[in-house]
Design a protein around this motif. Structure first.
Motif, PDB file in Angstrom:
ATOM      1  N   VAL A 130      46.728  50.945 -41.315  1.00 35.01           N
ATOM      2  CA  VAL A 130      45.606  51.202 -40.409  1.00 35.01           C
ATOM      3  C   VAL A 130      45.495  50.140 -39.314  1.00 35.01           C
ATOM      4  O   VAL A 130      44.714  50.285 -38.378  1.00 35.01           O
ATOM      5  CB  VAL A 130      44.277  51.285 -41.187  1.00 35.01           C
ATOM      6  CG1 VAL A 130      44.292  52.462 -42.150  1.00 35.01           C
ATOM      7  CG2 VAL A 130      43.985  49.976 -41.914  1.00 35.01           C
ATOM      8  N   GLY A 131      46.279  49.063 -39.444  1.00 33.17           N
ATOM      9  CA  GLY A 131      46.219  48.006 -38.437  1.00 33.17           C
ATOM     10  C   GLY A 131      47.502  47.198 -38.401  1.00 33.17           C
ATOM     11  O   GLY A 131      48.196  47.062 -39.416  1.00 33.17           O
ATOM     12  N   ILE A 132      47.843  46.707 -37.218  1.00 35.54           N
ATOM     13  CA  ILE A 132      49.004  45.841 -37.024  1.00 35.54           C
ATOM     14  C   ILE A 132      48.538  44.589 -36.289  1.00 35.54           C
ATOM     15  O   ILE A 132      47.944  44.673 -35.207  1.00 35.54           O
ATOM     16  CB  ILE A 132      50.113  46.546 -36.215  1.00 35.54           C
ATOM     17  CG1 ILE A 132      50.592  47.811 -36.952  1.00 35.54           C
ATOM     18  CG2 ILE A 132      51.277  45.591 -35.956  1.00 35.54           C
ATOM     19  CD1 ILE A 132      51.594  48.631 -36.154  1.00 35.54           C
ATOM     20  N   LEU A 133      48.780  43.434 -36.883  1.00 35.32           N
ATOM     21  CA  LEU A 133      48.336  42.172 -36.293  1.00 35.32           C
ATOM     22  C   LEU A 133      49.226  41.769 -35.124  1.00 35.32           C
ATOM     23  O   LEU A 133      50.425  42.050 -35.114  1.00 35.32           O
ATOM     24  CB  LEU A 133      48.348  41.069 -37.353  1.00 35.32           C
ATOM     25  CG  LEU A 133      47.276  41.173 -38.443  1.00 35.32           C
ATOM     26  CD1 LEU A 133      47.573  40.193 -39.569  1.00 35.32           C
ATOM     27  CD2 LEU A 133      45.890  40.899 -37.865  1.00 35.32           C
ATOM     28  N   ALA A 134      48.643  41.101 -34.161  1.00 32.18           N
ATOM     29  CA  ALA A 134      49.411  40.561 -33.036  1.00 32.18           C
ATOM     30  C   ALA A 134      50.287  39.416 -33.545  1.00 32.18           C
ATOM     31  O   ALA A 134      49.939  38.744 -34.520  1.00 32.18           O
ATOM     32  CB  ALA A 134      48.464  40.059 -31.948  1.00 32.18           C
ATOM     33  N   PRO A 135      51.440  39.178 -32.908  1.00 29.84           N
ATOM     34  CA  PRO A 135      52.343  38.109 -33.354  1.00 29.84           C
ATOM     35  C   PRO A 135      51.660  36.748 -33.339  1.00 29.84           C
ATOM     36  O   PRO A 135      50.897  36.426 -32.435  1.00 29.84           O
ATOM     37  CB  PRO A 135      53.483  38.165 -32.331  1.00 29.84           C
ATOM     38  CG  PRO A 135      53.444  39.544 -31.770  1.00 29.84           C
ATOM     39  CD  PRO A 135      51.989  39.927 -31.757  1.00 29.84           C
ATOM     40  N   THR A 136      51.963  35.944 -34.364  1.00 33.02           N
ATOM     41  CA  THR A 136      51.393  34.598 -34.464  1.00 33.02           C
ATOM     42  C   THR A 136      52.475  33.525 -34.575  1.00 33.02           C
ATOM     43  O   THR A 136      52.181  32.343 -34.402  1.00 33.02           O
ATOM     44  CB  THR A 136      50.487  34.483 -35.702  1.00 33.02           C
ATOM     45  OG1 THR A 136      51.283  34.678 -36.889  1.00 33.02           O
ATOM     46  CG2 THR A 136      49.384  35.529 -35.660  1.00 33.02           C
ATOM     47  N   GLY A 137      53.720  33.923 -34.884  1.00 35.57           N
ATOM     48  CA  GLY A 137      54.772  32.940 -35.105  1.00 35.57           C
ATOM     49  C   GLY A 137      54.617  32.208 -36.426  1.00 35.57           C
ATOM     50  O   GLY A 137      55.160  31.119 -36.612  1.00 35.57           O
ATOM     51  N   THR A 138      53.871  32.788 -37.359  1.00 39.37           N
ATOM     52  CA  THR A 138      53.622  32.186 -38.675  1.00 39.37           C
ATOM     53  C   THR A 138      53.964  33.199 -39.761  1.00 39.37           C
ATOM     54  O   THR A 138      54.275  34.357 -39.467  1.00 39.37           O
ATOM     55  CB  THR A 138      52.145  31.780 -38.807  1.00 39.37           C
ATOM     56  OG1 THR A 138      51.342  32.968 -38.937  1.00 39.37           O
ATOM     57  CG2 THR A 138      51.662  30.988 -37.599  1.00 39.37           C
ATOM     58  N   PRO A 139      53.901  32.805 -41.054  1.00 38.67           N
ATOM     59  CA  PRO A 139      54.152  33.760 -42.136  1.00 38.67           C
ATOM     60  C   PRO A 139      53.220  34.970 -42.144  1.00 38.67           C
ATOM     61  O   PRO A 139      53.504  35.951 -42.828  1.00 38.67           O
ATOM     62  CB  PRO A 139      53.962  32.908 -43.398  1.00 38.67           C
ATOM     63  CG  PRO A 139      54.330  31.526 -42.963  1.00 38.67           C
ATOM     64  CD  PRO A 139      53.817  31.415 -41.563  1.00 38.67           C
ATOM     65  N   VAL A 140      52.123  34.900 -41.398  1.00 40.72           N
ATOM     66  CA  VAL A 140      51.222  36.056 -41.294  1.00 40.72           C
ATOM     67  C   VAL A 140      51.985  37.267 -40.757  1.00 40.72           C
ATOM     68  O   VAL A 140      51.734  38.404 -41.164  1.00 40.72           O
ATOM     69  CB  VAL A 140      50.026  35.728 -40.380  1.00 40.72           C
ATOM     70  CG1 VAL A 140      49.186  36.970 -40.084  1.00 40.72           C
ATOM     71  CG2 VAL A 140      49.159  34.655 -41.013  1.00 40.72           C
ATOM     72  N   ASP A 141      52.937  37.028 -39.859  1.00 38.29           N
ATOM     73  CA  ASP A 141      53.703  38.123 -39.259  1.00 38.29           C
ATOM     74  C   ASP A 141      54.563  38.850 -40.277  1.00 38.29           C
ATOM     75  O   ASP A 141      54.964  39.992 -40.051  1.00 38.29           O
ATOM     76  CB  ASP A 141      54.616  37.587 -38.138  1.00 38.29           C
ATOM     77  CG  ASP A 141      53.826  36.936 -37.019  1.00 38.29           C
ATOM     78  OD1 ASP A 141      52.616  37.216 -36.904  1.00 38.29           O
ATOM     79  OD2 ASP A 141      54.419  36.138 -36.268  1.00 38.29           O
ATOM     80  N   LYS A 142      54.857  38.194 -41.395  1.00 38.37           N
ATOM     81  CA  LYS A 142      55.749  38.769 -42.403  1.00 38.37           C
ATOM     82  C   LYS A 142      54.989  39.186 -43.660  1.00 38.37           C
ATOM     83  O   LYS A 142      55.571  39.264 -44.731  1.00 38.37           O
ATOM     84  CB  LYS A 142      56.835  37.750 -42.755  1.00 38.37           C
ATOM     85  CG  LYS A 142      57.606  37.232 -41.546  1.00 38.37           C
ATOM     86  CD  LYS A 142      58.504  36.074 -41.896  1.00 38.37           C
ATOM     87  CE  LYS A 142      59.727  36.535 -42.643  1.00 38.37           C
ATOM     88  NZ  LYS A 142      60.592  37.390 -41.833  1.00 38.37           N
ATOM     89  N   THR A 143      53.695  39.428 -43.514  1.00 41.23           N
ATOM     90  CA  THR A 143      52.850  39.714 -44.668  1.00 41.23           C
ATOM     91  C   THR A 143      52.213  41.098 -44.563  1.00 41.23           C
ATOM     92  O   THR A 143      51.816  41.525 -43.479  1.00 41.23           O
ATOM     93  CB  THR A 143      51.742  38.646 -44.801  1.00 41.23           C
ATOM     94  OG1 THR A 143      52.343  37.349 -44.859  1.00 41.23           O
ATOM     95  CG2 THR A 143      50.921  38.863 -46.061  1.00 41.23           C
ATOM     96  N   VAL A 144      52.136  41.769 -45.706  1.00 36.13           N
ATOM     97  CA  VAL A 144      51.419  43.042 -45.833  1.00 36.13           C
ATOM     98  C   VAL A 144      50.062  42.733 -46.462  1.00 36.13           C
ATOM     99  O   VAL A 144      50.002  42.222 -47.580  1.00 36.13           O
ATOM    100  CB  VAL A 144      52.202  44.043 -46.702  1.00 36.13           C
ATOM    101  CG1 VAL A 144      51.402  45.324 -46.907  1.00 36.13           C
ATOM    102  CG2 VAL A 144      53.556  44.356 -46.076  1.00 36.13           C
ATOM    103  N   HIS A 145      48.967  43.013 -45.753  1.00 36.82           N
ATOM    104  CA  HIS A 145      47.628  42.653 -46.216  1.00 36.82           C
ATOM    105  C   HIS A 145      46.909  43.877 -46.785  1.00 36.82           C
ATOM    106  O   HIS A 145      46.838  44.915 -46.123  1.00 36.82           O
ATOM    107  CB  HIS A 145      46.798  42.077 -45.065  1.00 36.82           C
ATOM    108  CG  HIS A 145      47.458  40.930 -44.362  1.00 36.82           C
ATOM    109  ND1 HIS A 145      48.347  41.122 -43.319  1.00 36.82           N
ATOM    110  CD2 HIS A 145      47.368  39.592 -44.554  1.00 36.82           C
ATOM    111  CE1 HIS A 145      48.768  39.943 -42.889  1.00 36.82           C
ATOM    112  NE2 HIS A 145      48.194  39.000 -43.619  1.00 36.82           N
ATOM    113  N   VAL A 146      46.378  43.724 -47.984  1.00 40.24           N
ATOM    114  CA  VAL A 146      45.579  44.774 -48.618  1.00 40.24           C
ATOM    115  C   VAL A 146      44.313  44.128 -49.169  1.00 40.24           C
ATOM    116  O   VAL A 146      44.171  42.900 -49.158  1.00 40.24           O
ATOM    117  CB  VAL A 146      46.360  45.483 -49.746  1.00 40.24           C
ATOM    118  CG1 VAL A 146      47.623  46.143 -49.201  1.00 40.24           C
ATOM    119  CG2 VAL A 146      46.717  44.514 -50.869  1.00 40.24           C
ATOM    120  N   SER A 147      43.401  44.941 -49.676  1.00 39.83           N
ATOM    121  CA  SER A 147      42.161  44.398 -50.227  1.00 39.83           C
ATOM    122  C   SER A 147      42.382  43.894 -51.644  1.00 39.83           C
ATOM    123  O   SER A 147      43.323  44.293 -52.340  1.00 39.83           O
ATOM    124  CB  SER A 147      41.078  45.471 -50.222  1.00 39.83           C
ATOM    125  OG  SER A 147      41.419  46.518 -51.125  1.00 39.83           O
TER     126      SER A 147
END
Length: 419
Positions: A186-203
């Protein structure tokens, strides 16, 4: 251009093959020297920019470097989880401004899956306290909705509305997948250049839901359908770690001591900056070893240039004698050879810097993808300029060795060379 410099340039051009080999030797040594320095500094910068504004990281009792690596950089695994009641207690502490719960352990096609809540999108900061932003879509709200990092979307070709299957554990194999519980992007994060870019976030609730029937890490019972699970009210039982922001940084040590001596379960609270400093200390030996190796490679390159100049000097004794016969003084011969060495070194530096930027531009995506280190194409730093100046000075000084030999050669010695 002075006559001596012009003569030196023409002499280099006349021996272009030998000169090219000498230049490439210097260039390769410069590429290694600056490459090690650039990767070292960029790696530190990338690691330091991964998390910002977080005062404490709390996890199960372990070393602070290990806690930092798995909670922030998604490297390794937790030694123990945190009870949800402990999270609630400390998140409501009078000194705490906000707290972000994190639950790790699952994966999707090589990317780590992280359970969290709205606090993550609201309070997590990276770089110079930059907030997370969505390039597309929205935050998750439903039980089986997910927000993915930019690298996940790009590498797997995912878009808003794509359904993905999460696997139990880090190994994404058939028997470990939650096949009957697909998640919708439902959402795609903007690039950060950190491990956040390579993470799948769920509740956090979704983490609990998909593990119904997976007691003790194995699929031992029947997993209810998504429709059945959505009717239930899930409450997290455990989390992997939590990130804490304080109302006042002065309270960091006091709260850290309270957490480290928490009687209900063994916990560790670390200061991110201190943990990073310890990590750099552990890596310093490897850094120094690489720099020493790079320095020896530069020395080998300069010695190769010296060998080339000395070898060519024996072949050029008649040339030196002719120059002397035409009125060149010994100091002109000395200047000529020193300028040749200096010119070869300078050309090697220019070629090395050019090759370095070309190599970094080509391998930067690979390093970002596999190691999460963002290599930026920035200008040479002050320290790198000093390294180049040192190499240039060393190359010029080395040029004095064959120059003095030529200086001492007499006119008659040059004219009566035995072939």
């Amino acid at each position: 251009m002075s006559p001596t410099l012009m003569l030196a340039w023409k002499s280099v051009r006349n021996r272009r093959i030998t000169a090219m080999l000498t230049i490439m030797t210097v260039a390769i040594s410069v590429v290694l020297l600056l490459g090690v320095e650039r990767v070292r500094t960029q790696a530190k910068s990338s690691f330091a920019n991964t998390i910002s504004g977080t005062d404490l990281i709390v996890g199960g009792r372990s070393g602070q470097v290990n806690l930092l690596l798995y909670s922030v950089f998604r490297i390794g695994n937790a030694t123990n989880n945190i009870d949800w009641k402990s999270y609630q207690e400390f998140s409501q502490h009078r000194a705490v401004k906000w707290a972000i719960p994190i639950s790790l352990g699952d994966s999707h096609k090589g990317f780590r899956v992280m359970g969290t809540n709205h606090s993550y999108f609201e309070h997590y900061r990276y770089g110079k306290k930059s907030p997370l932003k969505l390039s597309e879509g929205r935050e998750f709200s439903g039980l089986f909705e997910t927000v993915i990092g930019s690298d996940v979307a790009r590498e797997l070709g995912y878009q808003i509305g794509t359904e993905i299957i999460i696997a139990h554990g880090i190994s994404d194999v058939g028997f470990s997948r939650h096949d009957n519980l697909p998640f919708k992007v439902v959402g795609i994060l903007a690039p950060t250049g950190t491990p956040v870019d390579k993470t799948v976030h769920v509740s956090l609730e979704a983490i609990e839901a998909i593990h119904v029937g997976w007691e003790s890490g194995a699929h031992l019972g029947n997993t209810p359908s998504a429709q059945q699970l959505e009717k239930q009210n899930f409450q997290p039982q455990q989390i992997t770690a939590m990130l804490i922001g304080l109302k006042s940084k002065i309270q960091a040590f006091s709260l850290q001591r309270q957490i480290n001596t928490y009687p209900k379960e063994p916990l560790s609270a670390i200061l991110p900056g201190v943990a990073l400093h310890e990590l750099w200390g552990m890596m310093s030996v490897a850094e120094q070893a690489l720099m020493v190796i790079s320095a020896f490679v530069v020395i080998a390159g300069l010695l190769g240039m010296l060998s080339s100049l000395l070898t060519s000097l024996q072949e050029r004794r008649r040339e030196m004698a002719i120059l002397r016969a035409m009125g060149a003084r010994p100091k002109h011969i000395l200047s000529l050879l020193v300028l040749e060495a200096s010119t070869l070194t300078l050309l090697g530096l220019v070629a090395g810097v050019t090759i370095l930027y070309g190599v970094l531009a080509s391998i930067a995506p690979f390093i970002q993808q596999n190691y999460g280190i963002n290599i930026e194409m920035v200008a040479l730093s002050h320290y790198e300029w000093k390294l180049l100046a040192a190499v240039q000075l060393a190359g010029t000084v080395i040029g004095f060795i064959p120059a003095f030999r030529a200086y001492k050669q007499s006119l008659s010695d040059g004219m009566t060379i035995r072939v």
